[in-house]
Design an enzyme around this catalytic site. Structure first.
Site, PDB file in Angstrom:
ATOM      1  N   PRO A  11      -2.703  -8.260  -4.637  1.00 38.55           N
ATOM      2  CA  PRO A  11      -1.293  -8.133  -4.961  1.00 38.55           C
ATOM      3  C   PRO A  11      -0.628  -6.881  -4.399  1.00 38.55           C
ATOM      4  O   PRO A  11      -1.218  -5.802  -4.374  1.00 38.55           O
ATOM      5  CB  PRO A  11      -1.276  -8.088  -6.497  1.00 38.55           C
ATOM      6  CG  PRO A  11      -2.648  -7.698  -6.889  1.00 38.55           C
ATOM      7  CD  PRO A  11      -3.557  -8.268  -5.841  1.00 38.55           C
ATOM      8  N   ASN A  12       0.601  -7.097  -3.961  1.00 37.49           N
ATOM      9  CA  ASN A  12       1.515  -6.061  -3.457  1.00 37.49           C
ATOM     10  C   ASN A  12       1.149  -5.536  -2.069  1.00 37.49           C
ATOM     11  O   ASN A  12       1.903  -4.753  -1.481  1.00 37.49           O
ATOM     12  CB  ASN A  12       1.629  -4.893  -4.456  1.00 37.49           C
ATOM     13  CG  ASN A  12       2.123  -5.355  -5.812  1.00 37.49           C
ATOM     14  OD1 ASN A  12       3.163  -5.996  -5.887  1.00 37.49           O
ATOM     15  ND2 ASN A  12       1.374  -5.103  -6.872  1.00 37.49           N
ATOM     16  N   ARG A  19       5.977  -0.059   0.986  1.00 40.07           N
ATOM     17  CA  ARG A  19       5.619   0.230  -0.405  1.00 40.07           C
ATOM     18  C   ARG A  19       4.997   1.623  -0.508  1.00 40.07           C
ATOM     19  O   ARG A  19       3.921   1.860   0.066  1.00 40.07           O
ATOM     20  CB  ARG A  19       4.594  -0.821  -0.854  1.00 40.07           C
ATOM     21  CG  ARG A  19       3.972  -0.542  -2.200  1.00 40.07           C
ATOM     22  CD  ARG A  19       2.731  -1.399  -2.430  1.00 40.07           C
ATOM     23  NE  ARG A  19       2.160  -1.112  -3.722  1.00 40.07           N
ATOM     24  CZ  ARG A  19       0.896  -1.355  -4.049  1.00 40.07           C
ATOM     25  NH1 ARG A  19       0.058  -1.904  -3.171  1.00 40.07           N
ATOM     26  NH2 ARG A  19       0.454  -1.053  -5.239  1.00 40.07           N
ATOM     27  N   TYR A  24       0.391   4.900   0.588  1.00 39.60           N
ATOM     28  CA  TYR A  24      -0.333   3.856   1.316  1.00 39.60           C
ATOM     29  C   TYR A  24      -0.124   3.890   2.837  1.00 39.60           C
ATOM     30  O   TYR A  24      -0.705   3.069   3.555  1.00 39.60           O
ATOM     31  CB  TYR A  24       0.066   2.475   0.771  1.00 39.60           C
ATOM     32  CG  TYR A  24      -0.307   2.301  -0.690  1.00 39.60           C
ATOM     33  CD1 TYR A  24      -1.644   2.318  -1.091  1.00 39.60           C
ATOM     34  CD2 TYR A  24       0.661   2.168  -1.680  1.00 39.60           C
ATOM     35  CE1 TYR A  24      -1.990   2.187  -2.430  1.00 39.60           C
ATOM     36  CE2 TYR A  24       0.322   2.031  -3.017  1.00 39.60           C
ATOM     37  CZ  TYR A  24      -1.005   2.041  -3.389  1.00 39.60           C
ATOM     38  OH  TYR A  24      -1.364   1.914  -4.704  1.00 39.60           O
ATOM     39  N   ASN A  75      -9.628  -5.881  -0.492  1.00 44.07           N
ATOM     40  CA  ASN A  75      -8.809  -4.937  -1.257  1.00 44.07           C
ATOM     41  C   ASN A  75      -8.150  -5.723  -2.388  1.00 44.07           C
ATOM     42  O   ASN A  75      -7.156  -6.421  -2.173  1.00 44.07           O
ATOM     43  CB  ASN A  75      -7.746  -4.282  -0.368  1.00 44.07           C
ATOM     44  CG  ASN A  75      -6.976  -3.208  -1.128  1.00 44.07           C
ATOM     45  OD1 ASN A  75      -7.034  -3.147  -2.360  1.00 44.07           O
ATOM     46  ND2 ASN A  75      -6.268  -2.367  -0.400  1.00 44.07           N
ATOM     47  N   ALA A  78      -4.426  -3.907  -7.662  1.00 46.03           N
ATOM     48  CA  ALA A  78      -4.555  -3.524  -9.072  1.00 46.03           C
ATOM     49  C   ALA A  78      -5.562  -4.385  -9.831  1.00 46.03           C
ATOM     50  O   ALA A  78      -6.083  -3.956 -10.866  1.00 46.03           O
ATOM     51  CB  ALA A  78      -3.189  -3.593  -9.752  1.00 46.03           C
ATOM     52  N   GLU A  99     -15.656  -3.528  -1.192  1.00 41.93           N
ATOM     53  CA  GLU A  99     -14.413  -3.188  -1.893  1.00 41.93           C
ATOM     54  C   GLU A  99     -13.711  -2.095  -1.099  1.00 41.93           C
ATOM     55  O   GLU A  99     -14.330  -1.079  -0.751  1.00 41.93           O
ATOM     56  CB  GLU A  99     -14.756  -2.706  -3.304  1.00 41.93           C
ATOM     57  CG  GLU A  99     -13.526  -2.372  -4.123  1.00 41.93           C
ATOM     58  CD  GLU A  99     -13.892  -1.783  -5.490  1.00 41.93           C
ATOM     59  OE1 GLU A  99     -14.926  -2.176  -6.069  1.00 41.93           O
ATOM     60  OE2 GLU A  99     -13.137  -0.914  -5.945  1.00 41.93           O
ATOM     61  N   HIS A 101     -10.110   0.282  -0.395  1.00 44.95           N
ATOM     62  CA  HIS A 101      -8.808   0.792  -0.847  1.00 44.95           C
ATOM     63  C   HIS A 101      -8.243   1.758   0.180  1.00 44.95           C
ATOM     64  O   HIS A 101      -8.980   2.590   0.725  1.00 44.95           O
ATOM     65  CB  HIS A 101      -8.952   1.543  -2.174  1.00 44.95           C
ATOM     66  CG  HIS A 101      -9.549   0.695  -3.256  1.00 44.95           C
ATOM     67  ND1 HIS A 101      -8.837  -0.266  -3.922  1.00 44.95           N
ATOM     68  CD2 HIS A 101     -10.808   0.642  -3.758  1.00 44.95           C
ATOM     69  CE1 HIS A 101      -9.630  -0.868  -4.796  1.00 44.95           C
ATOM     70  NE2 HIS A 101     -10.834  -0.335  -4.712  1.00 44.95           N
ATOM     71  N   ARG A 108      -6.338   9.618  -8.247  1.00 48.95           N
ATOM     72  CA  ARG A 108      -5.050   9.161  -8.781  1.00 48.95           C
ATOM     73  C   ARG A 108      -5.125   9.007 -10.313  1.00 48.95           C
ATOM     74  O   ARG A 108      -5.978   9.611 -10.949  1.00 48.95           O
ATOM     75  CB  ARG A 108      -4.658   7.873  -8.067  1.00 48.95           C
ATOM     76  CG  ARG A 108      -4.513   8.073  -6.539  1.00 48.95           C
ATOM     77  CD  ARG A 108      -4.094   6.801  -5.848  1.00 48.95           C
ATOM     78  NE  ARG A 108      -2.775   6.355  -6.303  1.00 48.95           N
ATOM     79  CZ  ARG A 108      -2.310   5.122  -6.104  1.00 48.95           C
ATOM     80  NH1 ARG A 108      -3.065   4.235  -5.443  1.00 48.95           N
ATOM     81  NH2 ARG A 108      -1.118   4.779  -6.557  1.00 48.95           N
TER      82      ARG A 108
HETATM   83  C1  DQA Z   1      -5.184   0.008  -3.888  1.00 49.66           C
HETATM   84  C2  DQA Z   1      -5.367   0.915  -5.113  1.00 49.66           C
HETATM   85  C3  DQA Z   1      -4.986   0.186  -6.386  1.00 49.66           C
HETATM   86  O1  DQA Z   1      -5.134   1.059  -7.501  1.00 49.66           O
HETATM   87  C4  DQA Z   1      -3.545  -0.262  -6.331  1.00 49.66           C
HETATM   88  O2  DQA Z   1      -3.213  -0.999  -7.479  1.00 49.66           O
HETATM   89  C5  DQA Z   1      -3.235  -1.027  -5.084  1.00 49.66           C
HETATM   90  C6  DQA Z   1      -3.795  -0.571  -3.818  1.00 49.66           C
HETATM   91  C7  DQA Z   1      -5.429   0.772  -2.571  1.00 49.66           C
HETATM   92  O3  DQA Z   1      -5.604   0.120  -1.542  1.00 49.66           O
HETATM   93  O4  DQA Z   1      -5.403   2.015  -2.547  1.00 49.66           O
HETATM   94  O5  DQA Z   1      -2.473  -1.995  -5.108  1.00 49.66           O
HETATM   95  O6  DQA Z   1      -6.137  -1.036  -3.953  1.00 49.66           O
END
Ligand code: DQA
Length: 151
Positions: A11-12, A19, A24, A75, A78, A99, A101, A108
């Site tokens: 998501p996102n 964003r 990011y 990735n 959240a 995994e 990120h 954070r």
């Molecule tokens: C994320 C880190 C997560 O905490 C966050 O909710 C994201 C992006 C990252 O790529 O740093 O959406 O996965």
């Protein structure tokens, strides 16, 4: 034999580039995909790409990957921090999953320090911005090489 890797984003992450660029970076998801594809082509690896904001769609895509790709760069956004359903899907797909990120989640907010997925992944890469995906790709290749050489 050439390999296939699924690049899976949650998501996102479709909003990357605009964003929270201070967290990011300014690369879009398309930029990241293009970079990984170029890197993968040099290693004779095919990349499948999927992004969804919907937990169930990510689960379905992991099920579809089962037996059909060699590994996954994931990735989970959240969902990382609370989705037991995605964790179960990672276990169920029986694939090496890295995994990944962009941000250093450990630097954070405290709720980002916990991942319910890491324990069922082969490893985790965090904090290198868009480069996290390339690092994850290289680590996945190393993992697969190790698997094939140990028989
Ligand atoms: C994320 C880190 C997560 O905490 C966050 O909710 C994201 C992006 C990252 O790529 O740093 O959406 O996965």
């Amino acid at each position: 034999m050439s390999r296939t890797v699924l690049l899976l984003n949650g998501p996102n992450l479709n909003l990357l580039g605009t964003r929270e660029p201070e967290v990011y970076g300014t690369d879009t998801l398309d930029d990241i995909v293009a970079g990984i594809r170029a890197h993968a082509t040099a290693a004779d690896v095919e990349i499948e790409v999927y992004q969804s904001n919907i937990e169930g769609e990510l689960i379905d895509r992991l099920h579809e990957a089962r037996g059909n790709v060699d590994g996954v760069i994931f990735n989970p956004g959240a969902f990382t921090h609370y989705s037991v359903a995605l964790r179960d899907a990672v276990s169920a797909c029986e694939l090496p999953v890295v995994e990944t990120h962009l941000s250093n989640v450990h630097a954070r907010e405290e709720f980002r320090h916990t991942s319910v997925l890491t324990a069922v992944c082969v490893g985790v890469v965090a904090g290198f911005g868009a480069d996290s995906y390339r690092v994850a790709f290289d680590a996945l290749m190393g993992h697969l090489d190790g698997q094939s050489s140990s028989g």
